[in-house]
Every structure is written in structure tokens, then in C-alpha cells.
Design a protein around this motif. Structure first.
Motif, PDB file in Angstrom:
ATOM      1  N   GLY A   1       0.906  -1.120   0.018  1.00  0.00           N
ATOM      2  CA  GLY A   1      -0.010  -0.001   0.566  1.00  0.00           C
ATOM      3  C   GLY A   1       0.886   1.174   0.174  1.00  0.00           C
ATOM      4  N   ASN A   2       0.590   2.109   1.039  1.00  0.00           N
ATOM      5  CA  ASN A   2       1.037   3.273   1.230  1.00  0.00           C
ATOM      6  C   ASN A   2       2.989   3.178   1.407  1.00  0.00           C
ATOM      7  N   ARG A   3       3.101   2.051   1.866  1.00  0.00           N
ATOM      8  CA  ARG A   3       4.601   1.437   2.194  1.00  0.00           C
ATOM      9  C   ARG A   3       4.971   1.162   1.578  1.00  0.00           C
ATOM     10  N   SER A   4       5.235   1.370   0.018  1.00  0.00           N
ATOM     11  CA  SER A   4       6.128   0.956  -0.984  1.00  0.00           C
ATOM     12  C   SER A   4       7.258   0.741  -0.598  1.00  0.00           C
ATOM     13  N   PRO A   5       7.900   0.496  -0.615  1.00  0.00           N
ATOM     14  CA  PRO A   5       9.554   0.538  -0.966  1.00  0.00           C
ATOM     15  C   PRO A   5       9.814   1.398  -2.584  1.00  0.00           C
ATOM     16  N   LEU A   6       8.805   0.386  -3.144  1.00  0.00           N
ATOM     17  CA  LEU A   6       9.293   1.035  -4.860  1.00  0.00           C
ATOM     18  C   LEU A   6       9.653   3.128  -4.136  1.00  0.00           C
ATOM     19  N   GLU A   7       8.789   3.141  -3.413  1.00  0.00           N
ATOM     20  CA  GLU A   7       8.737   5.058  -3.301  1.00  0.00           C
ATOM     21  C   GLU A   7      10.226   5.606  -2.280  1.00  0.00           C
ATOM     22  N   GLN A   8      10.283   4.839  -1.256  1.00  0.00           N
ATOM     23  CA  GLN A   8      11.147   5.710  -0.427  1.00  0.00           C
ATOM     24  C   GLN A   8      12.646   4.605  -0.894  1.00  0.00           C
ATOM     25  N   LEU A   9      12.740   3.017  -1.068  1.00  0.00           N
ATOM     26  CA  LEU A   9      14.152   2.497  -1.936  1.00  0.00           C
ATOM     27  C   LEU A   9      14.776   3.180  -2.886  1.00  0.00           C
ATOM     28  N   PRO A  10      14.246   3.454  -3.756  1.00  0.00           N
ATOM     29  CA  PRO A  10      14.958   4.780  -4.652  1.00  0.00           C
ATOM     30  C   PRO A  10      15.755   5.716  -4.548  1.00  0.00           C
TER      31      PRO A  10
ATOM     32  N   CYS B   1      12.993  -3.914   2.932  1.00  0.00           N
ATOM     33  CA  CYS B   1      12.455  -2.429   2.774  1.00  0.00           C
ATOM     34  C   CYS B   1      10.932  -3.058   3.264  1.00  0.00           C
ATOM     35  N   SER B   2      10.995  -3.170   2.587  1.00  0.00           N
ATOM     36  CA  SER B   2       9.021  -3.068   3.085  1.00  0.00           C
ATOM     37  C   SER B   2       8.912  -3.554   4.162  1.00  0.00           C
ATOM     38  N   LEU B   3       9.136  -4.980   5.291  1.00  0.00           N
ATOM     39  CA  LEU B   3       9.613  -4.937   6.610  1.00  0.00           C
ATOM     40  C   LEU B   3       9.906  -3.479   7.637  1.00  0.00           C
ATOM     41  N   CYS B   4      10.593  -2.989   7.071  1.00  0.00           N
ATOM     42  CA  CYS B   4      11.718  -2.645   7.884  1.00  0.00           C
ATOM     43  C   CYS B   4      10.777  -2.108   9.019  1.00  0.00           C
ATOM     44  N   PRO B   5      11.011  -1.907  10.320  1.00  0.00           N
ATOM     45  CA  PRO B   5      10.368  -1.410  11.701  1.00  0.00           C
ATOM     46  C   PRO B   5      10.620   0.160  11.568  1.00  0.00           C
ATOM     47  N   GLU B   6      11.282   1.362  10.330  1.00  0.00           N
ATOM     48  CA  GLU B   6      11.979   2.169  10.540  1.00  0.00           C
ATOM     49  C   GLU B   6      10.869   3.026   9.281  1.00  0.00           C
TER      50      GLU B   6
ATOM     51  N   LYS C   1      11.118   7.800   6.191  1.00  0.00           N
ATOM     52  CA  LYS C   1      10.403   9.002   5.316  1.00  0.00           C
ATOM     53  C   LYS C   1      10.752  10.273   5.712  1.00  0.00           C
ATOM     54  N   ARG C   2      11.201  10.724   6.772  1.00  0.00           N
ATOM     55  CA  ARG C   2      11.431  11.837   7.552  1.00  0.00           C
ATOM     56  C   ARG C   2      13.369  12.221   7.408  1.00  0.00           C
ATOM     57  N   LEU C   3      13.972  11.560   6.952  1.00  0.00           N
ATOM     58  CA  LEU C   3      15.349  11.596   6.735  1.00  0.00           C
ATOM     59  C   LEU C   3      15.332  11.882   5.271  1.00  0.00           C
TER      60      LEU C   3
ATOM     61  N   VAL D   1      25.395   9.073   3.831  1.00  0.00           N
ATOM     62  CA  VAL D   1      25.504   7.997   4.383  1.00  0.00           C
ATOM     63  C   VAL D   1      25.389   7.422   5.402  1.00  0.00           C
ATOM     64  N   GLU D   2      26.073   8.510   6.353  1.00  0.00           N
ATOM     65  CA  GLU D   2      26.350   8.161   7.598  1.00  0.00           C
ATOM     66  C   GLU D   2      25.297   8.195   8.386  1.00  0.00           C
ATOM     67  N   ALA D   3      23.905   9.291   7.977  1.00  0.00           N
ATOM     68  CA  ALA D   3      22.848   9.515   8.593  1.00  0.00           C
ATOM     69  C   ALA D   3      21.627   7.902   8.653  1.00  0.00           C
ATOM     70  N   CYS D   4      22.276   7.407   7.491  1.00  0.00           N
ATOM     71  CA  CYS D   4      21.018   6.075   7.214  1.00  0.00           C
ATOM     72  C   CYS D   4      21.880   4.999   7.064  1.00  0.00           C
ATOM     73  N   GLY D   5      22.951   4.908   8.325  1.00  0.00           N
ATOM     74  CA  GLY D   5      22.839   3.904   8.870  1.00  0.00           C
ATOM     75  C   GLY D   5      21.742   2.383   9.853  1.00  0.00           C
ATOM     76  N   PHE D   6      20.968   3.357   9.547  1.00  0.00           N
ATOM     77  CA  PHE D   6      20.239   2.379  10.638  1.00  0.00           C
ATOM     78  C   PHE D   6      19.158   2.091   9.992  1.00  0.00           C
ATOM     79  N   CYS D   7      19.174   1.907   8.161  1.00  0.00           N
ATOM     80  CA  CYS D   7      18.707   0.798   7.630  1.00  0.00           C
ATOM     81  C   CYS D   7      19.704  -0.473   7.000  1.00  0.00           C
ATOM     82  N   PRO D   8      18.278  -1.350   7.567  1.00  0.00           N
ATOM     83  CA  PRO D   8      18.436  -2.612   7.489  1.00  0.00           C
ATOM     84  C   PRO D   8      18.824  -3.207   5.995  1.00  0.00           C
ATOM     85  N   ASN D   9      19.339  -2.275   4.701  1.00  0.00           N
ATOM     86  CA  ASN D   9      19.601  -2.152   4.061  1.00  0.00           C
ATOM     87  C   ASN D   9      20.958  -2.236   3.378  1.00  0.00           C
ATOM     88  N   ALA D  10      21.375  -1.313   4.861  1.00  0.00           N
ATOM     89  CA  ALA D  10      23.162  -0.332   4.594  1.00  0.00           C
ATOM     90  C   ALA D  10      23.562  -1.362   4.223  1.00  0.00           C
TER      91      ALA D  10
END
Length: 126
Positions: free
Chosen positions: A52-61, A89-94, A99-101, A108-117
Motif C-alpha cells: 500500500g502506501n508503505r511501498s518500498p518502491l517509494e523510499q528504496l530508490p 525495505c517493506s518489512l523495515c520497522p523504521e 521517510k522523514r530523513l 550515508v552516515e545518517a542512513c546507517g539505521f537502514c536494514p539495507n545499509a
């Protein structure tokens, strides 16, 4: 007027999504498996199908762009890499934090929380 139109579109989208989900739930398990298989998905990938609205296709790219990775890099890395990135990405709890970030111009350093990092870092270096 624009706000009203936007709200009406969101309501219509939510209603259509609800209708599709009800139709999906009405299918027998083997019919669902067949549909997922036709899309190249498995039960484990079902969250991609109904994200739905939490599509990885929105944030992953956008996250890939932060790491300097493009779609071609995922193809060259091997089959299934893109789908694995999307699944994680779709299963990420963050999602909200991500989205805010990504609304800004993060480094890159600010995105270290990403499970795909780690995967994105490896793709960047590849």
C-alpha cells in the motif's frame, strides 16, 4: 479546494485498496499462491504485494540514491538482489524515520539505521 480534492483522492484510493484486499482474502490459499507465483513472488514476498502506501518502491530508490546505487547496479549484482532489497525495505520497522530523513538530503552516515545499509554499501563499492 485543492485540499478537498486531495482528501477525496486519498479516500477513493483507500476504498479501492480495501476492495482489492477483500477480493484477495476471498480467494482460496492455492489461488493466492498461483497469483503470487504468476508475479514471481512467494508467500514471504506477500508484503511487497500488499504494501500500500508503505511501498518500498517509494523510499528504496531514494535510499539507493543516497548510497550512489542505481537500478542497473542491482541487476549486475545478480538475480534477486533488487527483490531482496525491496523485501527488507517493506518489512523495515523504521519507515517513518526513513521517510522523514529522505525528505531532506541525508548523507550515508545518517542512513546507517537502514536494514539495507550493508547491502547498499556493498553495491556502491562494487
Amino acid at each position: 479546494m485543492l485540499a478537498i480534492t486531495s482528501a477525496m483522492r486519498r479516500m477513493a484510493h483507500a476504498w479501492r485498496s480495501s476492495q482489492r484486499r477483500q477480493a484477495w482474502n476471498a480467494l482460496e490459499a492455492d489461488q493466492q499462491e498461483t497469483r503470487l507465483s504468476d508475479l514471481g513472488l512467494t508467500r514471504l514476498d506477500e508484503s511487497l504485494f500488499w504494501s500500500g502506501n508503505r511501498s518500498p518502491l517509494e523510499q528504496l530508490p531514494r535510499m539507493m540514491a543516497v548510497y550512489g546505487v542505481d537500478h542497473a547496479d542491482t541487476i549486475l549484482a545478480g538475480p534477486g538482489v533488487r527483490r531482496d532489497l525491496e523485501r527488507v525495505c517493506s518489512l523495515c520497522p523504521e519507515k517513518a524515520r526513513c521517510k522523514r530523513l529522505l525528505e531532506g538530503e541525508p548523507d550515508v552516515e545518517a542512513c546507517g539505521f537502514c536494514p539495507n545499509a550493508c547491502t547498499l554499501e556493498a553495491l556502491r563499492r562494487h
